[in-house]
Design a protein around this motif. Structure first.
Motif, PDB file in Angstrom:
ATOM      1  N   GLN A 289       0.901  -1.273  -0.260  1.00 50.18           N
ATOM      2  CA  GLN A 289       0.028  -0.177   0.236  1.00 50.18           C
ATOM      3  C   GLN A 289       0.470   1.547  -0.061  1.00 50.18           C
ATOM      4  O   GLN A 289       0.324   2.070  -0.866  1.00 50.18           O
ATOM      5  CB  GLN A 289      -0.359   0.192   1.383  1.00 50.18           C
ATOM      6  CG  GLN A 289      -1.885  -1.100   0.972  1.00 50.18           C
ATOM      7  CD  GLN A 289      -2.574  -0.784   2.088  1.00 50.18           C
ATOM      8  OE1 GLN A 289      -2.782  -1.521   3.291  1.00 50.18           O
ATOM      9  NE2 GLN A 289      -4.115  -1.605   2.191  1.00 50.18           N
ATOM     10  N   VAL A 290       1.974   1.300   0.775  1.00 45.31           N
ATOM     11  CA  VAL A 290       2.590   1.848   1.145  1.00 45.31           C
ATOM     12  C   VAL A 290       3.521   2.792  -0.555  1.00 45.31           C
ATOM     13  O   VAL A 290       3.724   4.180  -0.812  1.00 45.31           O
ATOM     14  CB  VAL A 290       3.529   2.270   2.499  1.00 45.31           C
ATOM     15  CG1 VAL A 290       5.077   3.320   1.796  1.00 45.31           C
ATOM     16  CG2 VAL A 290       3.152   1.949   3.484  1.00 45.31           C
ATOM     17  N   ALA A 291       3.902   1.441  -1.700  1.00 44.83           N
ATOM     18  CA  ALA A 291       5.008   1.831  -2.519  1.00 44.83           C
ATOM     19  C   ALA A 291       3.591   2.694  -3.315  1.00 44.83           C
ATOM     20  O   ALA A 291       5.021   3.384  -4.360  1.00 44.83           O
ATOM     21  CB  ALA A 291       4.782   0.719  -3.043  1.00 44.83           C
ATOM     22  N   PRO A 292       2.723   2.215  -3.747  1.00 44.11           N
ATOM     23  CA  PRO A 292       2.231   2.342  -4.578  1.00 44.11           C
ATOM     24  C   PRO A 292       1.663   3.700  -4.341  1.00 44.11           C
ATOM     25  O   PRO A 292       1.748   5.072  -5.263  1.00 44.11           O
ATOM     26  CB  PRO A 292       0.467   2.435  -4.726  1.00 44.11           C
ATOM     27  CG  PRO A 292       0.963   1.244  -4.158  1.00 44.11           C
ATOM     28  CD  PRO A 292       1.856   1.101  -2.897  1.00 44.11           C
ATOM     29  N   ILE A 293       1.651   5.105  -2.779  1.00 47.30           N
ATOM     30  CA  ILE A 293       1.284   5.847  -2.549  1.00 47.30           C
ATOM     31  C   ILE A 293       2.434   6.529  -3.345  1.00 47.30           C
ATOM     32  O   ILE A 293       2.404   8.115  -3.465  1.00 47.30           O
ATOM     33  CB  ILE A 293       0.838   5.714  -1.524  1.00 47.30           C
ATOM     34  CG1 ILE A 293      -0.721   5.595  -1.299  1.00 47.30           C
ATOM     35  CG2 ILE A 293       0.383   7.786  -1.196  1.00 47.30           C
ATOM     36  CD1 ILE A 293      -1.970   6.198  -2.394  1.00 47.30           C
ATOM     37  N   ASP A 294       3.726   6.422  -3.148  1.00 49.40           N
ATOM     38  CA  ASP A 294       4.882   6.843  -3.006  1.00 49.40           C
ATOM     39  C   ASP A 294       4.754   7.235  -4.626  1.00 49.40           C
ATOM     40  O   ASP A 294       5.438   7.895  -4.650  1.00 49.40           O
ATOM     41  CB  ASP A 294       6.718   6.216  -2.587  1.00 49.40           C
ATOM     42  CG  ASP A 294       8.068   6.556  -3.046  1.00 49.40           C
ATOM     43  OD1 ASP A 294       7.553   7.507  -2.578  1.00 49.40           O
ATOM     44  OD2 ASP A 294       8.108   5.739  -3.510  1.00 49.40           O
ATOM     45  N   LYS A 295       4.988   6.131  -5.413  1.00 48.39           N
ATOM     46  CA  LYS A 295       5.010   6.429  -7.121  1.00 48.39           C
ATOM     47  C   LYS A 295       3.845   6.648  -7.253  1.00 48.39           C
ATOM     48  O   LYS A 295       3.649   7.154  -8.526  1.00 48.39           O
ATOM     49  CB  LYS A 295       4.424   4.754  -7.204  1.00 48.39           C
ATOM     50  CG  LYS A 295       6.194   4.342  -7.320  1.00 48.39           C
ATOM     51  CD  LYS A 295       7.187   4.241  -7.042  1.00 48.39           C
ATOM     52  CE  LYS A 295       8.152   3.342  -7.010  1.00 48.39           C
ATOM     53  NZ  LYS A 295       9.523   3.988  -5.564  1.00 48.39           N
ATOM     54  N   LEU A 296       3.184   8.045  -6.861  1.00 53.26           N
ATOM     55  CA  LEU A 296       2.476   9.044  -7.083  1.00 53.26           C
ATOM     56  C   LEU A 296       3.729  10.180  -7.289  1.00 53.26           C
ATOM     57  O   LEU A 296       3.113  10.738  -8.473  1.00 53.26           O
ATOM     58  CB  LEU A 296       1.166  10.106  -6.241  1.00 53.26           C
ATOM     59  CG  LEU A 296       0.166   8.523  -5.808  1.00 53.26           C
ATOM     60  CD1 LEU A 296      -0.963   9.367  -4.712  1.00 53.26           C
ATOM     61  CD2 LEU A 296      -0.618   8.805  -7.360  1.00 53.26           C
ATOM     62  N   SER A 297       4.119   9.783  -7.346  1.00 49.30           N
ATOM     63  CA  SER A 297       5.614  10.979  -7.481  1.00 49.30           C
ATOM     64  C   SER A 297       5.951  10.626  -8.871  1.00 49.30           C
ATOM     65  O   SER A 297       5.812  12.176  -9.714  1.00 49.30           O
ATOM     66  CB  SER A 297       6.694  10.419  -7.069  1.00 49.30           C
ATOM     67  OG  SER A 297       7.448   9.282  -7.564  1.00 49.30           O
ATOM     68  N   VAL A 298       5.148  10.071 -10.344  1.00 53.02           N
ATOM     69  CA  VAL A 298       5.694   9.433 -11.252  1.00 53.02           C
ATOM     70  C   VAL A 298       4.297  11.164 -11.673  1.00 53.02           C
ATOM     71  O   VAL A 298       4.715  11.789 -12.600  1.00 53.02           O
ATOM     72  CB  VAL A 298       4.606   8.513 -11.875  1.00 53.02           C
ATOM     73  CG1 VAL A 298       5.219   8.449 -13.378  1.00 53.02           C
ATOM     74  CG2 VAL A 298       6.291   7.428 -11.448  1.00 53.02           C
ATOM     75  N   VAL A 299       3.020  10.931 -10.882  1.00 50.71           N
ATOM     76  CA  VAL A 299       2.150  12.073 -11.738  1.00 50.71           C
ATOM     77  C   VAL A 299       2.529  13.109 -11.170  1.00 50.71           C
ATOM     78  O   VAL A 299       2.757  14.238 -11.962  1.00 50.71           O
ATOM     79  CB  VAL A 299       1.175  11.443 -11.216  1.00 50.71           C
ATOM     80  CG1 VAL A 299      -0.413  12.564 -10.778  1.00 50.71           C
ATOM     81  CG2 VAL A 299       0.354  10.372 -11.121  1.00 50.71           C
ATOM     82  N   LEU A 300       3.179  13.251  -9.795  1.00 54.30           N
ATOM     83  CA  LEU A 300       3.360  14.961  -9.449  1.00 54.30           C
ATOM     84  C   LEU A 300       4.790  15.144 -10.723  1.00 54.30           C
ATOM     85  O   LEU A 300       4.442  16.379 -11.018  1.00 54.30           O
ATOM     86  CB  LEU A 300       4.441  14.778  -7.741  1.00 54.30           C
ATOM     87  CG  LEU A 300       3.099  14.520  -7.357  1.00 54.30           C
ATOM     88  CD1 LEU A 300       3.466  14.374  -5.950  1.00 54.30           C
ATOM     89  CD2 LEU A 300       1.611  15.525  -7.130  1.00 54.30           C
ATOM     90  N   VAL A 301       5.314  14.217 -10.658  1.00 57.70           N
ATOM     91  CA  VAL A 301       6.600  14.892 -12.029  1.00 57.70           C
ATOM     92  C   VAL A 301       6.147  15.248 -13.457  1.00 57.70           C
ATOM     93  O   VAL A 301       6.915  15.780 -13.769  1.00 57.70           O
ATOM     94  CB  VAL A 301       8.076  13.400 -11.857  1.00 57.70           C
ATOM     95  CG1 VAL A 301       9.020  13.745 -13.114  1.00 57.70           C
ATOM     96  CG2 VAL A 301       8.654  13.715 -10.597  1.00 57.70           C
ATOM     97  N   ALA A 302       5.352  14.559 -14.031  1.00 58.56           N
ATOM     98  CA  ALA A 302       5.153  14.678 -14.724  1.00 58.56           C
ATOM     99  C   ALA A 302       4.291  16.396 -14.953  1.00 58.56           C
ATOM    100  O   ALA A 302       4.277  17.216 -15.431  1.00 58.56           O
ATOM    101  CB  ALA A 302       3.313  14.179 -15.326  1.00 58.56           C
ATOM    102  N   ILE A 303       3.702  16.495 -13.789  1.00 59.18           N
ATOM    103  CA  ILE A 303       2.870  18.132 -14.017  1.00 59.18           C
ATOM    104  C   ILE A 303       3.598  19.147 -13.216  1.00 59.18           C
ATOM    105  O   ILE A 303       3.795  19.701 -14.307  1.00 59.18           O
ATOM    106  CB  ILE A 303       2.542  18.297 -12.655  1.00 59.18           C
ATOM    107  CG1 ILE A 303       0.611  16.719 -12.582  1.00 59.18           C
ATOM    108  CG2 ILE A 303       1.410  19.181 -12.261  1.00 59.18           C
ATOM    109  CD1 ILE A 303      -0.313  16.676 -11.581  1.00 59.18           C
TER     110      ILE A 303
END
Length: 144
Positions: free
Chosen positions: A100-114
């Motif tokens: 559960q932690v890792a997918p939330i951490d990988k929201l960094s991918v979304v933030l990097v795009a933005i």
């Protein structure tokens, strides 16, 4: 490394993802019986020693050009952001499930795009934006 697979950004990005996944699994087990900040400190020492050995073994520690102030400022900021990310990540792993932690951490991918669009002037196509949205939704579905 001038040609072939080793010169492909995709190759290194996939390896990064594999090692990031292993990081989550190893770290989850590693923080079970110690303070998460101490675990982060130990991890950082291992990284420092490993990179130091790589730089020494390959002769890359010999910088032939001076490092500009701008470069140094952004590398320091990147280091501070990395440290903050690691501290938060290890604390989250101490409390929550790795899956559960890792997918939330990988929201960094979304933030990097933005952030790339806002701060770096990068451009994403509608298809790219759809992918970003799917990553965000997928991370949330896995985490919750």
């Amino acid at each position: 490394m001038s040609s072939g697979l080793a010169s492909s950004w995709q190759f290194w990005a996939v390896l990064s993802a594999v090692f990031a996944a292993l990081t989550a699994i190893f770290a989850k087990v590693g923080v079970e019986n110690i303070n998460s900040d101490l675990a982060t400190f130990i991890r950082t020492i291992v990284i420092l020693v490993t990179l130091g050995l790589i730089l020494y073994a390959t002769g890359q520690y010999r910088n032939t050009e001076p490092i500009s102030l701008r470069t140094m400022i952004f590398l320091v900021l990147s280091g501070l952001a990395t440290g903050a990310s690691w501290i938060c990540y290890f604390r989250a792993l101490k409390i929550g499930n790795a899956a559960q932690v890792a997918p939330i951490d990988k929201l960094s991918v979304v933030l990097v795009a933005i952030f790339g669009v806002i701060f770096l002037g990068e451009h994403l196509s509608p298809l790219n934006w759809a992918g970003v949205a799917l990553i965000a939704m997928g991370a949330l579905f896995v985490a919750f």
